[in-house]
Design an enzyme around this catalytic site. Structure first.
Site, short mmCIF file in Angstrom:
data_model
loop_
_atom_site.label_atom_id
_atom_site.label_comp_id
_atom_site.label_asym_id
_atom_site.label_seq_id
_atom_site.Cartn_x
_atom_site.Cartn_y
_atom_site.Cartn_z
CE1 TYR A 145 3.73 1.62 6.47
CE2 TYR A 145 2.42 -0.19 7.37
CZ TYR A 145 2.72 0.68 6.34
OH TYR A 145 2.00 0.62 5.16
CB SER B 210 8.81 4.10 -5.82
OG SER B 210 8.52 4.23 -4.45
N GLY B 211 6.25 2.77 -6.43
CA GLY B 211 5.14 1.99 -5.90
C GLY B 211 3.75 2.53 -6.24
P1 NDP Z 1 7.01 2.72 -1.69
O1 NDP Z 1 8.16 2.63 -0.77
O2 NDP Z 1 7.16 2.22 -3.07
O3 NDP Z 1 6.53 4.24 -1.79
C1 NDP Z 1 6.63 5.10 -0.71
C2 NDP Z 1 6.87 6.49 -1.24
O4 NDP Z 1 6.98 7.37 -0.12
C3 NDP Z 1 8.18 6.63 -2.01
O5 NDP Z 1 7.93 7.43 -3.14
C4 NDP Z 1 9.08 7.33 -1.03
O6 NDP Z 1 10.07 8.15 -1.64
C5 NDP Z 1 8.06 8.20 -0.33
N1 NDP Z 1 8.60 8.74 0.91
C6 NDP Z 1 9.14 8.09 1.95
N2 NDP Z 1 9.57 8.96 2.87
C7 NDP Z 1 9.28 10.20 2.41
C8 NDP Z 1 9.50 11.49 2.90
N3 NDP Z 1 10.14 11.72 4.03
N4 NDP Z 1 9.08 12.54 2.15
C9 NDP Z 1 8.48 12.34 0.97
N5 NDP Z 1 8.25 11.12 0.45
C10 NDP Z 1 8.67 10.06 1.16
O7 NDP Z 1 5.80 2.02 -0.93
P2 NDP Z 1 4.25 1.79 -1.36
O8 NDP Z 1 4.01 2.29 -2.69
O9 NDP Z 1 3.95 0.39 -1.03
O10 NDP Z 1 3.52 2.69 -0.28
C11 NDP Z 1 2.64 3.70 -0.63
C12 NDP Z 1 1.51 3.78 0.39
O11 NDP Z 1 0.75 2.58 0.35
C13 NDP Z 1 1.98 3.93 1.84
O12 NDP Z 1 1.14 4.85 2.49
C14 NDP Z 1 1.76 2.55 2.43
O13 NDP Z 1 1.52 2.62 3.80
C15 NDP Z 1 0.52 2.13 1.67
N6 NDP Z 1 0.24 0.70 1.65
C16 NDP Z 1 1.10 -0.14 1.01
C17 NDP Z 1 0.80 -1.49 0.96
C18 NDP Z 1 1.70 -2.46 0.31
O14 NDP Z 1 1.37 -3.65 0.35
N7 NDP Z 1 2.80 -2.06 -0.29
C19 NDP Z 1 -0.43 -2.02 1.55
C20 NDP Z 1 -1.24 -1.02 2.19
C21 NDP Z 1 -0.92 0.29 2.20
P3 NDP Z 1 11.45 7.56 -2.23
O15 NDP Z 1 11.10 7.00 -3.57
O16 NDP Z 1 12.30 8.77 -2.30
O17 NDP Z 1 11.92 6.54 -1.27
MG1 PMR Z 2 0.57 -9.91 6.16
C1 PMR Z 2 -5.37 -12.30 4.51
C2 PMR Z 2 -4.25 -12.30 5.04
C3 PMR Z 2 -3.20 -11.24 4.94
C4 PMR Z 2 -3.16 -10.06 4.25
C5 PMR Z 2 -4.20 -9.49 3.32
C6 PMR Z 2 -1.93 -9.42 4.56
C7 PMR Z 2 -1.54 -8.16 4.09
N1 PMR Z 2 -1.23 -10.24 5.42
C8 PMR Z 2 -2.00 -11.37 5.66
C9 PMR Z 2 -1.69 -12.43 6.47
C10 PMR Z 2 -0.46 -12.63 7.08
N2 PMR Z 2 0.59 -11.79 7.06
C11 PMR Z 2 -0.10 -13.78 7.87
C12 PMR Z 2 -1.01 -14.97 8.13
C13 PMR Z 2 1.18 -13.60 8.30
C14 PMR Z 2 2.00 -14.49 9.20
C15 PMR Z 2 2.57 -15.55 8.46
C16 PMR Z 2 1.60 -12.34 7.78
C17 PMR Z 2 2.86 -11.80 8.01
C18 PMR Z 2 3.22 -10.54 7.57
C19 PMR Z 2 4.46 -9.86 7.84
C20 PMR Z 2 5.62 -10.35 8.61
N3 PMR Z 2 2.41 -9.69 6.81
C21 PMR Z 2 3.08 -8.56 6.63
C22 PMR Z 2 4.32 -8.63 7.24
C23 PMR Z 2 4.96 -7.39 7.03
O1 PMR Z 2 6.08 -7.04 7.39
C24 PMR Z 2 4.02 -6.48 6.27
C25 PMR Z 2 3.62 -5.40 7.20
O2 PMR Z 2 3.01 -5.60 8.22
O3 PMR Z 2 3.93 -4.19 6.84
C26 PMR Z 2 3.48 -3.21 7.75
C27 PMR Z 2 2.82 -7.37 6.00
C28 PMR Z 2 1.65 -7.15 5.30
N4 PMR Z 2 0.63 -8.07 5.23
C29 PMR Z 2 -0.36 -7.57 4.43
C30 PMR Z 2 0.04 -6.28 3.99
C31 PMR Z 2 -0.79 -5.40 3.10
C32 PMR Z 2 1.26 -6.03 4.52
C33 PMR Z 2 2.11 -4.81 4.26
C34 PMR Z 2 1.82 -3.51 3.98
C35 PMR Z 2 1.01 -2.57 4.80
O4 PMR Z 2 0.22 -2.87 5.64
O5 PMR Z 2 1.15 -1.44 4.52
#
Ligand code: NDP
Ligand code: PMR
Length: 394
Positions: free
Chosen positions: A269, A91-92
């Protein structure tokens, strides 16, 4: 559009004016988090950071080079298809990356997934041609499964050219910790320790075969970097003195958190992402020169629509995508993020090792700065040494 989205947000959140790089907050409970006054950091580091001269070069190259059209490094003969393992490709981001690479016809993607059927359905619905991928079982929450996966992969006798550590779990609403098969807190156990063992074992395989550019990529994130606004949203990543990690994260005779504190799923995380970014750099320091392998990490942008947020409250899942699209402008679609990661896998201009890649608003890649903690070599060494004990390598 921006105005409509703004109306979804409490008035306590003040938008920065065009061109300004900071935002200020009154105490707010937006998305269930409380923010204190005047957090000063980059509003969106990927948009505002001024890249270094070297980074500008990388950026220019990335703009002018078609992202993933060339599997082999230019100047060398085009050879066989590249073989890339992508964890969590069901996924994703993982799926979008697998799709982007498979579509070129130059890559065979080994989709390393815990749910075989889900992965098969996902590959089919993404329109991936059968000859471009193989699904293999991998559950990162079990070190036995990681070892089994490596055995199975070796038995397939496929060369390994690139490994992408992408899978992750995020458990922001969990009140109590849950654990991997070996008893490590689940987020750090899966996202960091499972990948740590996998990449350490597969390093041998990466070295065995001849391919123009071999790479080991670990997906990081902005939220683990406290030099950004996103990284300053509580709870902040902080590995402390690593006492919980050293104790095995088992929640019994040691804390389930790396820093030894109370369990917090969101922090676990973010801590795991810091470990991912530190691990990439430690790999670089230990192995780049001798092996020529490129070690890289990246923040692909905020892919607010993925399954990563499945455990979050419904209101968060509803508001998070428009918030990222219209307010922070950090949003990126799954397809675009997949193309970015595919670029890190195969773009001939992104061979520099030890780099944390990000993209600016024109979708050009640049070398981003990691936070102090995420780039601390001493911490990287300690995380490495403790992790090798925990996964049975030392
Ligand atoms: P998804 O939940 O869509 O993808 C995560 C994937 O990890 C799924 O395929 C899931 O499998 C798999 N997974 C979870 N647990 C296990 C396990 N025990 N063994 C094997 N596979 C597992 O999330 P994203 O695509 O968003 O996340 C992908 C990466 O991107 C992560 O490293 C995340 O930290 C990073 N990332 C995501 C951001 C975002 O905004 N979404 C931003 C920054 C980084 P299953 O399909 O079976 O659940
Ligand atoms: Mg965040 C430039 C500002 C920015 C960006 C690029 C992200 C990315 N976030 C930003 C700002 C803010 N976030 C602000 C101002 C807030 C408070 C209102 C905020 C809140 C917030 C929450 C509660 N943001 C989140 C959460 C999550 O639960 C997500 C998280 O931390 O996952 C670990 C998340 C995220 N913000 C992002 C990104 C990329 C995430 C999620 C994914 C990740 O880091 O893997």
């Amino acid at each position: 559009m921006a105005l409509q989205a703004t109306s979804l947000l409490p008035s306590a959140f003040t938008l920065p004016k065009e061109g300004k790089s900071s935002a200020s907050f009154k105490d707010s409970t937006l998305f269930g988090v409380s923010l204190s006054d005047h957090i000063k950091a980059d509003f969106c580091s990927a948009r505002n950071k001024k890249p270094s001269v070297g980074a500008i070069r990388a950026q220019t190259a990335a703009v002018t080079t078609p992202g993933i059209t060339s599997a082999a490094v230019t100047g060398k003969k085009t050879l066989r298809k590249g073989n890339v393992i992508v964890t969590g490709a069901s996924s994703g981001l993982g799926l979008a990356t697998a799709k982007a690479l498979a579509e070129t016809g130059k890559w065979h993607v080994i989709m390393a997934c815990r749910d075989f059927l889900k992965a098969e359905r996902a590959a089919k619905s993404a329109g991936m041609a059968k000859e471009n991928y193989t699904i293999m079982h991998l559950d990162l929450a079990s070190l036995d499964s990681v070892r089994q996966f490596v055995d199975n992969f070796r038995r397939s006798e496929r060369p390994l050219d690139v490994l992408v550590c992408n899978a992750a779990v995020y458990l922001p609403t969990a009140k109590e910790p849950t654990f991997t098969a070996e008893g490590f807190e689940l987020s750090v156990g899966t996202n960091h320790l499972g990948h740590f063992l996998l990449s350490r074992l597969l390093l041998d395989d990466l070295q065995k075969f001849d391919y123009p550019s071999k790479r080991l990529i670990i997906v990081g994130s902005i939220t683990g970097n406290t030099n950004t606004l996103a990284g300053n949203v509580p709870p902040k990543a902080n590995l402390g003195d690593l006492r919980g990690l050293a104790g095995g994260l088992n929640g019994l005779n040691s804390s389930s958190m790396i820093d030894g504190g109370e369990f917090d799923g969101a922090k676990a995380y973010k801590d795991s992402k810091v470990c991912n970014m530190l691990t990439m750099q430690e790999f670089h320091r230990r192995y780049h020169e001798d092996t020529g392998i490129t070690f890289a990490s990246l923040y692909p942008g905020c892919i607010a629509t993925t399954g990563l947020f499945r455990e979050h409250i419904p209101l968060f899942r509803l508001l998070f995508p428009p918030f990222q699209k219209y307010i922070t402008k950090g949003f990126v679609s799954e397809d675009d993020a997949g193309r970015r990661l595919a670029q890190v896998v195969s773009d001939p201009s992104l061979t520099k090792s030890g780099v944390y890649w990000s993209w600016n608003k024109d979708s050009a890649s640049f070398e981003n700065q990691l936070s102090h903690e995420a780039s601390d070599p001493e911490k990287a060494r300690k995380v490495w040494e403790i992790s090798e004990k925990l996964v049975g390598l030392a």
